[in-house]
Design an enzyme around this catalytic site. Structure first.
Site, PDB file in Angstrom:
ATOM      1  N   ARG A 148      -8.665  36.166 -48.580  1.00 18.36           N
ATOM      2  CA  ARG A 148      -8.017  34.979 -48.834  1.00 18.36           C
ATOM      3  C   ARG A 148      -6.381  35.109 -48.883  1.00 18.36           C
ATOM      4  NH1 ARG A 148     -11.076  30.732 -49.076  1.00 18.36           N
ATOM      5  NH2 ARG A 148     -13.354  30.869 -49.488  1.00 18.36           N
ATOM      6  N   SER A 187     -11.177  32.070 -38.174  1.00 18.77           N
ATOM      7  CA  SER A 187     -10.025  32.755 -38.747  1.00 18.77           C
ATOM      8  C   SER A 187     -10.441  34.060 -39.441  1.00 18.77           C
ATOM      9  CB  SER A 187      -9.228  31.790 -39.678  1.00 18.77           C
ATOM     10  OG  SER A 187      -8.329  32.305 -40.084  1.00 18.77           O
ATOM     11  N   HIS A 217      -5.442  35.589 -45.269  1.00 13.68           N
ATOM     12  CA  HIS A 217      -5.649  34.406 -44.613  1.00 13.68           C
ATOM     13  C   HIS A 217      -4.667  33.636 -44.925  1.00 13.68           C
ATOM     14  CE1 HIS A 217      -7.817  30.584 -44.031  1.00 13.68           C
ATOM     15  NE2 HIS A 217      -8.190  30.856 -42.917  1.00 13.68           N
TER      16      HIS A 217
END
Length: 198
Positions: free
Chosen positions: A35, A12, A38
């Protein structure tokens, strides 16, 4: 803190890096941005986030030394699995204070939590603009404020107040945010960058 990265997470992050280049950012700020992206699958955060580079570096060191983490709501705390968090949103003291002072429960929870943790905590706000406004108004002497509340009423404004305050911070400009992205930003400080093979 070291943790095992699952192959799905590695893949990912490789996809994320193929779609947006954050290589110009310092490593820890890049980890925060990655992050957040994501956790939301929202590449627009690359331009929307405002990260105080030196503040996140310092906060990561302080977290490593045991600085407390305070969250505005239980959903943010639930996303931070490597640390216990202080969250007073369901505390009876905060409920009473909200009623007697005529403030939101989230703002009351900030006051209540500050009385327990004092200066030097990392504050993580992903839901309540009034909690973020209370942090700014009370000048809680934070190690860092991750201010990423979401919503159409007060969210962007509270984040603008945070940026104007001079407090060490991570925020974003738009109305978007939320518990998942706020927790993700804090997790980046605990875990650091995700290694992805070139």
């Amino acid at each position: 803190m070291q943790r095992r990265v699952h192959p799905i997470e590695t893949e990912s992050f490789a996809i994320l890096r193929s779609r947006v280049d954050l290589g110009h950012m310092p490593p820890l700020s890049r980890a925060v941005a990655e992050r957040v992206i994501h956790s939301s699958a929202d590449l627009d955060y690359a331009a929307d986030l405002v990260i105080d580079d030196s503040a996140v570096e310092k906060a990561a060191r302080l977290l490593d030394e045991g600085a407390p983490v305070v969250t505005d709501v239980a959903m943010v705390a639930a996303g931070i699995t490597a640390r216990d968090c202080v969250c007073h949103i369901c505390d009876r003291r905060a409920e009473r204070l909200a009623r007697t002072a005529g403030i939101t429960r989230s703002a009351a929870a900030v006051r209540s939590a500050f009385s327990d943790v004092g200066p030097g905590a990392v504050w993580v706000v992903g839901c309540a603009p009034t909690a973020l406004a209370e942090i700014v108004a009370r000048r809680v002497e934070p190690a860092l404020v991750i201010g990423l509340p979401v919503g159409f009423v007060g969210a962007a404004e509270s984040k603008a107040e945070l940026r104007a305050s001079g407090l060490p911070q991570v925020s974003n400009v738009s109305e978007k945010g939320g518990s998942a992205v706020a927790a993700a930003a804090l997790n980046a400080l605990l875990y650091g960058p995700v290694p992805v093979p070139e």
